[in-house]
Design an enzyme around this catalytic site. Structure first.
Site, mmCIF file in Angstrom:
data_model
loop_
_atom_site.group_PDB
_atom_site.id
_atom_site.type_symbol
_atom_site.label_atom_id
_atom_site.label_comp_id
_atom_site.label_asym_id
_atom_site.label_seq_id
_atom_site.Cartn_x
_atom_site.Cartn_y
_atom_site.Cartn_z
ATOM 1 C CG ASP A 185 17.640 -20.486 18.496
ATOM 2 O OD1 ASP A 185 17.559 -20.246 17.288
ATOM 3 O OD2 ASP A 185 18.721 -20.628 19.083
ATOM 4 C CG HIS A 233 20.359 -20.610 15.016
ATOM 5 N ND1 HIS A 233 20.069 -20.306 16.325
ATOM 6 C CD2 HIS A 233 21.636 -20.212 14.814
ATOM 7 C CE1 HIS A 233 21.132 -19.751 16.883
ATOM 8 N NE2 HIS A 233 22.102 -19.677 15.998
ATOM 9 C CB SER A 290 24.558 -19.797 17.911
ATOM 10 O OG SER A 290 23.916 -18.568 17.809
#
Lengths: 85, 663
Positions: B34, B111, B441
């Protein structure tokens, strides 16, 4: 001068146990197309040597084409971008 | 995650669930590909964790604002970054003037911190987003360890190069991870399973061959059919659902009628103010009030709340309308739109409240009928449990797979809407280091955490066995026992192309009874059935492979699902189940046939004992239809006294072949 891009040269499941030997074989393979091990070292981006074998390198389109025709090379394909989800 | 784990039955208050039985995933290592990690977050505290598992061979690498000695610990046991492939596409050096970024595992985007903390974050109590969604945040496997592989970079919202992803796979396989979590996708059209441009399909094949479960998001291109990504059969592909939580936001009109919209509005209540709708004239009078193209007269808008109608579900309509109204001096926005589940907070406490078209129309009629229309917007509240029921998210990509419709995708569904978790301190939408995000996600690390729990309980289960356990025990009904819905236009009953097996049920998956197991030979079967050439398959698998002259049937791939995408008269297929429950077990088949389809199973009863652990059976599907149809859905369930091992059945009759109606 032809433009270089990153290509992934995929060689499949690992055949050698020693990661160092795997990387050496990648340099040899690339050198056979670009002329020397020194140049091959400069162009190499990644050596994939643990989970599978292959490498990423900065290549011109014609160098990528030549590599794809060598025995043992499964595919040579361009690097591409993914995005978060 | 302040609600999502309770929603999934993994409340830490109950002593007898898979969370406790697995010791919260202790000893399992989750690799996350990520945008990196914000290591100072309390979610990554290693308090109470034992030593790093001895089989761990990875590294923690220092870099820009990241000191391996202090930022890695017994929770974050590995951290490294891969950027060379990205820089080759983007150009060097990385320009950080617009979007901040670190040449290190440190996460500027947020994220990666969000997904990592959702998979395996430690408990952090008394967290909320400006008072909304209060509770304890944590990961699915709070005692599992994290290996961070930063492969995505904070450019244009987050970009990741396939050369870097492949390198991360290469290293992670060697490092000793047990689970890999990738909240990353590509874009349609998809690359084939043996095309390394995908990166994820090839890398994950090698990982799965070594017993590592690879969990990927299905992507956010729903609700259109055939938009699912990461479709290789060895990948565990995750769709997103809502949870039993909502953020109702009162809208009180001047006539004292109150409607409940949805929003993340944490600002102050302003009392009654003016309310307006930009009425248009000319050939397209509705255009003036369209959220995507608001035409506002500042003198009429200043100090008022504006109502607009959006013709697209995407968030861009809200952002654009909010900034237009704010620039014109407006003090609030009511957006009438199709539901898209994911809420966004507009800047500086500016209220952006979503309502459906029906409520929007009623507000519009009030505006048109009142001499001086007024409205009061109140802050959002948090509502949990009944009567809020979960739905498959609007944005979640749908099957069937555009590569191989016979391979059901997505596999499973998990919470991915309005998830509160840790984020980067540079995240502009965070409150004290925590943010609410939505997407497949966010669903993906929920499943990765659950897989870690299952790995802790069943360390010898293959990735396919774990996937089977998740699919066959998933929930297809809500807490009241009614079928789940999928958001769309209109909302409809959810089917396997929306949610795979259903919403993940971790406690059920820990004891599935039977599993549809697969190994490399099964994946070779699939690759031969797909028509890939012998040398490509041999190289990929490391086994000299010669596919039979007559290609094997893709219907016989031993998946925990049956999808017949092109039935003419009848088709017979084979499955093999492995008993992972009590050695002496007898299972009976219960068939729920798709409409107009006859389904027979032979044998109808499976008898397992100490010597018979695997049994094969045949399924014959026959169609009564004489025309091309859409998909009809049913199920096949093997039941005994303790277990119901359910797989979805999807059948489409196709009398006229190669006709473009595949969705």
């Amino acid at each position: 001068e032809a433009k270089s891009n990153v290509y992934i040269v995929y060689l499949g499941e690992r055949q050698l146990d020693d990661p160092k030997l795997v990387t050496d074989s990648h340099h040899d393979l690339l050198a056979s197309v670009v002329g020397s091990k020194e140049v091959a070292s400069d162009l190499m981006v990644y050596s994939y040597r643990h989970g599978f074998t292959g490498f990423a390198a900065k290549l011109t389109e014609s160098q990528a084409q030549k590599l794809s025709e060598l025995p043992g090379v499964v595919r040579v394909i361009p690097n591409s971008l993914h995005r978060l989800q | 995650t302040t609600r999502s784990w309770d929603f999934l039955g993994l409340s830490s208050h109950y002593p007898t669930n898979v969370l406790q039985n697995s010791k919260m995933g202790d000893g399992v290592i989750i690799g996350v590909f990520d945008t990196g990690v914000w290591p100072e977050s309390k979610a990554f505290s290693d308090e109470g964790l034992g030593p790093i598992p001895s089989r761990w061979k990875g590294v923690c690498k220092s870099g820009d604002h990241f000191n391996a000695a202090t930022h890695c610990n017994r929770k974050i046991i590995g951290a490294r970054w891969f950027i060379d492939g990205f820089l080759a596409e983007y150009g060097q050096p990385l320009n950080t003037s617009e979007d901040p970024e670190y040449l290190s595992p440190r996460d500027a985007n947020g994220h990666g911190t969000h997904t990592s903390s959702t998979a395996s974050g430690s408990y952090v109590r008394n967290i909320s987003y400006k008072g909304l969604g209060p509770g304890t945040i944590r990961g699915g496997a709070p005692r599992a360890r994290l290996a961070i592989y930063k492969v995505c970079w904070n450019v244009l919202g987050g970009q990741c190069a396939s050369a870097d992803i492949l390198k991360a796979f290469d290293e992670a396989i060697n490092d000793g991870v047990d689970v890999l979590s990738l909240s990353i996708g590509y874009s349609l059209p998809l690359f084939s399973d043996v095309d390394e441009r995908d990166g994820i399909a090839t890398g994950s094949f090698h990982a799965v061959a070594r017993g590592i479960t690879v969990v990927c998001g299905a992507a956010n291109d729903g609700p259109s059919a055939q938009t699912v990504q990461n479709t290789a059969p060895w990948i565990l592909t995750v769709a997103a659902s809502t949870i039993d939580r909502a953020f109702p936001t009162p809208i009180t009109l001047g006539n004292n009628k109150t409607f409940l919209g949805q929003a993340i509005f944490t600002g102050k209540e302003n009392g009654f103010t003016g309310l307006t709708y930009p009425e248009g004239t000319g050939l397209d009078p509705a255009s003036a009030g369209s959220c995507q193209a608001l035409l506002l007269n500042s003198t009429l808008i200043a100090g008022k709340v504006v109502l607009c109608f959006a013709s697209v579900a995407r968030r861009v309509a809200i952002r654009s309308a909010a900034s237009t109204v704010q620039e014109a001096g407006g003090i609030g926005l009511i957006i009438a739109k199709n539901p898209s589940d994911a809420l966004i907070e507009c800047s500086d406490g500016f209220p952006c409240i979503e309502v459906d078209y029906e409520i929007g129309t009623r507000i519009l009629y009030y505006i048109r009928s009142a001499k001086i229309p007024t409205v009061k917007l109140s802050p959002s509240k948090t509502l949990i449990g009944k009567p809020v029921s979960p739905n498959v998210a609007f944005f979640s990509s749908r099957g069937p797979s555009s590569i191989a419709p016979q391979i059901l995708k997505p596999d499973i569904t998990a919470p991915g809407v309005n998830i509160l978790a840790a984020t980067s301190q540079l995240d502009q939408l965070m409150d004290g280091g925590y943010a609410i995000l939505s997407g497949t996600s966010m669903a993906t690390p929920h499943v990765s955490g659950i897989v870690a729990l299952l790995k802790a309980i069943h360390p010898d289960w293959s990735p396919a066995a774990i996937k089977s356990a998740l699919i066959t025990t998933a929930r297809t009904k809500d807490a009241s026992g009614f079928p789940l819905f999928a958001e769309g236009s209109p909302k409809k009953l959810a089917n396997p192309f929306d949610f795979g097996g259903g919403i993940v049920n971790p406690n059920g998956a820990a004891d599935p009874g039977l599993v549809y197991d697969m190994g490399t030979s099964d994946y070779i079967h699939y690759l031969c059935a797909m028509g890939y050439n012998n040398s490509a398959i041999s190289r990929l698998t490391g086994q000299s492979t010669v596919c039979p002259m007559e290609p094997p049937s893709i219907l016989d791939v031993n998946l925990p699902s049956i999808t017949v995408s092109s039935l003419r008269n009848s088709a017979t297929l084979t499955r093999t189940v492995t008993n992972v429950g009590a050695p002496k077990s007898i299972y009976k088949a219960v068939i729920e046939p798709p409409t107009g389809i006859t389904v027979t199973v032979r044998p109808h009863i499976l008898v397992f004992n100490s010597t018979t652990k695997k049994i094969s059976f045949n399924v014959t599907v026959s169609a009564a239809h004489e025309v091309n149809t859409g998909y009809f859905f049913g199920s096949l369930t093997w039941t005994n006294e303790q277990h119901a091992v359910r797989i979805p059945l999807s059948v489409k009759t196709k009398i006229l072949q190669s006709y473009a109606d595949d969705n």
